[in-house]
Design an enzyme around this catalytic site. Structure first.
Site, PDB file in Angstrom:
ATOM      1  N   ASP A   1      -0.091   0.832  -2.973  1.00 35.88           N
ATOM      2  CA  ASP A   1       0.066   0.038  -1.246  1.00 35.88           C
ATOM      3  C   ASP A   1      -1.071   0.137  -0.396  1.00 35.88           C
ATOM      4  O   ASP A   1      -2.704   1.129  -0.910  1.00 35.88           O
ATOM      5  CB  ASP A   1       1.097   1.728  -0.622  1.00 35.88           C
ATOM      6  CG  ASP A   1       2.454   0.198   0.301  1.00 35.88           C
ATOM      7  OD1 ASP A   1       1.290  -0.723   1.200  1.00 35.88           O
ATOM      8  OD2 ASP A   1       2.785   1.023   0.644  1.00 35.88           O
TER       9      ASP A   1
ATOM     10  N   ASP B   1       6.638  -7.319   3.196  1.00 37.57           N
ATOM     11  CA  ASP B   1       7.629  -6.375   3.891  1.00 37.57           C
ATOM     12  C   ASP B   1       8.860  -6.679   4.647  1.00 37.57           C
ATOM     13  O   ASP B   1      10.170  -6.645   4.067  1.00 37.57           O
ATOM     14  CB  ASP B   1       7.463  -5.530   4.984  1.00 37.57           C
ATOM     15  CG  ASP B   1       6.479  -4.370   4.312  1.00 37.57           C
ATOM     16  OD1 ASP B   1       7.107  -4.055   2.871  1.00 37.57           O
ATOM     17  OD2 ASP B   1       6.084  -3.482   4.856  1.00 37.57           O
TER      18      ASP B   1
END
Ligand code: DGJ
Length: 745
Positions: free
Chosen positions: A484, A554
């Site tokens: 990430d 997301d």
């Protein structure tokens, strides 16, 4: 010219280079002043000894000319390969070099060329590659600026198959003083007209890569990033399509940069309606000091030409990026179906709770359990812990090995989340090395999600993170990593570099990221990497070289995902798109979409679940089991088949796309309708890529049709039942979708 053979020809008498394969021609020549000029790029044309008639030179008023006594030769009106500013061309240049005397003019003149089979590796940078020399040829044109002694090598690779040219530039300082590279584009291409629609893929967090388009017009149109990551906002990919070009027909050119940092993709249309495309590292904040004897290699740009519309272009990018950019063990393998705990628990979990989630996932057929953020250091919220890559023993008493073993014992693989580039101030790493973050002396440092960016331009920083990750990965059985990156860079300055090299930090940072990826790829070749940057903030071809899949966004809402995946598919293959089913109401926008639609959208990616399956009803669980069985049966086709977009969510209420197997015997069609329509029309959608002579059985409609009928008349998608009375507990049929499986008899 022999068909089927790729060639790079040099015609000495006219100093002309012709790169061609069955589909395209790329023609350049050495101009009278020694610069390299472009003559043509497009559909393949016949070779000739001399194309100099394409060099249009006319006397024009108010034009600066190169030679006294010659009022026709001006760089302003020529198509150039790697233009400079300041010597009669007033358009934006490909290169700018600041010299000791303050001058920024350079004059790169032709020295020599080489042609090699295959494609050389770019040092320290991701790039497309060949497996066999016959797959491509590479031309290197060497030019030199005599005043500074800077040598410029322009690299052009043409692949045997499809309309692909890759380009990059390499500078070497063979002079006697240092210079500063202020602009070093990967590609500059001058086109003779402006009759194009410019397409860009833009958005923001949770709505990445939406398709935006407009006609090219005089002046500059440009997208880019100066955030340090390629960004949610603008992808390093643009398309020029002829106004009449559609998904399936017409001329289209796609430009993509294999790079994950600051980029700029620009079209400049001059007032004579010619178009200059430049693609490369964003010159804003870029200043690379090139000392004597040093070299600088730009990232690689890829240009794809298709005369078969946007689908033709996308299919070329998909194949190239799937097979000759992505690498390693997972490149050609169907991807494991995973369950990620992030939306199920966020930071609130114990080892037993995770095992409970994993057990239900296993019962449903899931193959990989992924432990997301929160397993390390003092991380119980987003204020602490980043940088301390050691398991939190309160949550995971037996460390990562303990939980990994429990998952493996269940017969599943175990995956783990990292955010290697970041640090919280509340961490042991920061307390030990407060100077390891990117920060500007005497200036306030901005945070993003309470975190700071580690200075990956420094080798000792990358080494330290590598050691921590290596320890975990070698002690426990980890089969997957989600890498990430949750903030962009501010106050970009490195404590390890002198003042005159601070303009290098953004690029050196990305080189550090690539270096860490490369080391981990090498040490753990079977680990599947999935990139992520708050969803799709670094979904670019640079990262694809190291991580064959990326978390697309997301936003897991099915209706939003249709748009995001549609836009993403313009450049990136289905196998690269991380896509999961999540709960309703959806966590990003509270919307409720049916479970089957959430799965139908997520199938067109790597597929998985972002929820706790224990919380689903028995009825839903049996649907989930069917979804997983379906995905296991068709994932190879979905992830590696030939993908066609048929109806755009940006243009209407319906979205349709499909994928076809290589032998054309199986196809899956995805149909989606955003809002129900009352008393609707009879509808059909014309398919693509089938064998016209095969009869396809359609399970959904229980029909059999020839491929030619499905492609020319269309697949019937009629749903005109809406408006008939339904009982109150029947679900609303907004966000409806179907998958049609077509199997040849
Ligand atoms: C942002 C990612 O996109 C999410 O999937 C999740 O991994 C969180 N970060 C964790 O902090």
């Amino acid at each position: 010219m022999r068909k089927g053979k790729i060639m790079i020809i040099y015609h000495e008498s006219s100093k002309t280079f012709h790169l061609y394969n069955n589909e395209i021609s790329y023609i350049m020549c050495v101009l009278p002043n020694g610069h390299l000029g472009n003559l043509y790029f497009g559909k393949r044309i016949h070779d000739r000894e001399d194309f100099s008639h394409l060099l249009e030179m006319k006397q024009r008023p108010m034009t600066a000319c190169v030679y006294e006594g010659n009022r026709k030769f001006s760089l302003e009106h020529l198509k150039l390969e790697y233009p400079v500013y300041g010597s009669s061309d007033y358009r934006y240049p490909a290169v700018e070099i600041l010299q000791e005397n303050g001058s920024r003019i350079s004059d790169f003149t032709y020295v020599s060329y080489t042609i090699a089979a295959g494609k050389p590796k770019l040092q320290g940078l991701p790039a497309t590659y060949t497996e066999k020399d016959e797959e491509a040829q590479t031309l290197c044109v060497k030019l030199k600026d005599e005043v500074t002694g800077i040598v410029l090598e322009l690299l052009y690779t043409i692949f045997t198959q499809r309309g692909i040219i890759t380009r990059s530039a390499r500078f070497t300082n063979e002079g006697t003083s240092s210079v500063h590279l202020l602009n070093a584009m990967s590609l500059s291409l001058d086109l003779p007209d402006k009759d194009y629609v410019w397409m860009q893929f833009s958005g923001a967090w949770s709505r990445e890569r939406h398709v935006k388009e407009r006609r090219l017009e005089q002046g500059i149109q440009s997208v880019g990033s100066i955030r340090g990551n390629s960004s949610h906002e603008h992808n390093p990919f643009i398309v020029l399509r002829r106004p009449s070009a559609t998904e399936n027909a017409g001329e289209v050119m796609g430009f993509s940069l294999i790079y994950s940092g600051n980029h700029r993709m620009q079209a400049e249309v001059d007032t004579h309606d010619t178009t200059r495309i430049t693609v490369g590292i964003n010159p804003q904040n870029f200043d690379w000091k090139l000392d004597c004897g040093e070299s600088f290699q730009t990232p690689e740009a890829v240009v794809v030409f298709s005369d078969k519309g946007l689908n033709g272009m996308s299919q070329t990018f998909h194949k190239l990026y799937q097979k000759r950019l992505a690498r390693g063990y997972w490149r050609d393998r169907p991807r494991p179906i995973l369950n990620n705990n992030w939306e199920a628990t966020y930071f609130d979990f114990t080892e037993d709770r995770l095992v409970e989630i994993a057990a239900k996932a296993k019962e449903c057929g899931v193959e990989l359990f992924v432990l997301d953020d929160g397993w390390f250091g003092a991380r119980s919220n987003d204020y602490a812990g980043l940088g301390d890559w050691v398991a939190n023993r309160e949550r995971l008493p037996q460390g990562i090995k303990g939980i990994a073993d429990r998952i493996e014992e269940m017969g599943m693989k175990f995956g783990l989340w990292f955010e290697p580039e970041m640090v919280n101030k509340d961490s042991d790493l920061y307390r030990a090395h407060p100077d390891w973050i990117l920060q500007t002396p005497q200036r306030h440092s901005c945070h993003g999600r309470n975190q700071y960016v580690l200075d990956f331009s420094r080798k000792e920083v990358v080494d330290c993170i590598y050691e921590m990750m290596y320890k975990i990965l070698s002690e426990a059985k980890v089969s997957y990593i989600k890498w990430d990156m949750n903030r962009s860079i501010t106050e970009c300055c490195s404590a390890a570099l002198p003042a005159d090299r601070q303009g290098e930090v953004f690029h050196r940072y990305i080189l550090g990221v690539y270096d860490l990826y490369e080391r981990l790829n090498t040490a753990f070749p079977q680990i599947l990497f999935e990139s992520c940057a708050s969803g799709g903030g670094r979904f670019d071809p640079g990262i694809l070289y190291y991580a064959p899949q990326g978390w697309t966004s997301d936003d897991t809402d099915a209706a939003e995902r249709v748009k995001i995946q549609y836009g993403t598919s313009m450049c990136y293959p289905v196998s690269s798109m991380g896509s999961h089913v999540s709960v309703v109401p959806n966590h990003q926008l509270n919307r409720k979409t049916p479970l089957h639609t959430r799965a139908n959208v997520a199938y067109f990616g790597t597929f998985g679940y972002e929820l706790d399956l224990n919380k689903l009803s028995d009825e839903e669980i049996s649907e989930v089991k069917q979804q997983i069985t379906f995905m296991k049966e068709y994932r190879e086709l979905i992830q590696f088949g030939t993908f066609y977009r048929l109806k755009s969510p940006f243009e209407g209420n319906e979205t349709v796309w499909m994928t076809v197997s290589e032998d054309k015997k199986t196809a899956l069609v995805f149909w989606y309708r955003e809002r129900n329509v009352v008393n609707a029309d009879f509808t059909r959608v014309r398919l693509q890529g089938l064998d016209p002579d095969l009869i396809y059985r359609n399970e959904y409609n229980e029909t059999e049709n020839y491929g030619d009928e499905l492609m020319n008349l269309g697949l019937l998608t009629t749903d005109c039942t809406a408006g008939e009375p339904t009982s109150e507990d029947q679900p609303c049929t907004d966000y409806e979708s179907r998958i049609y499986v077509l199997t040849a008899k």
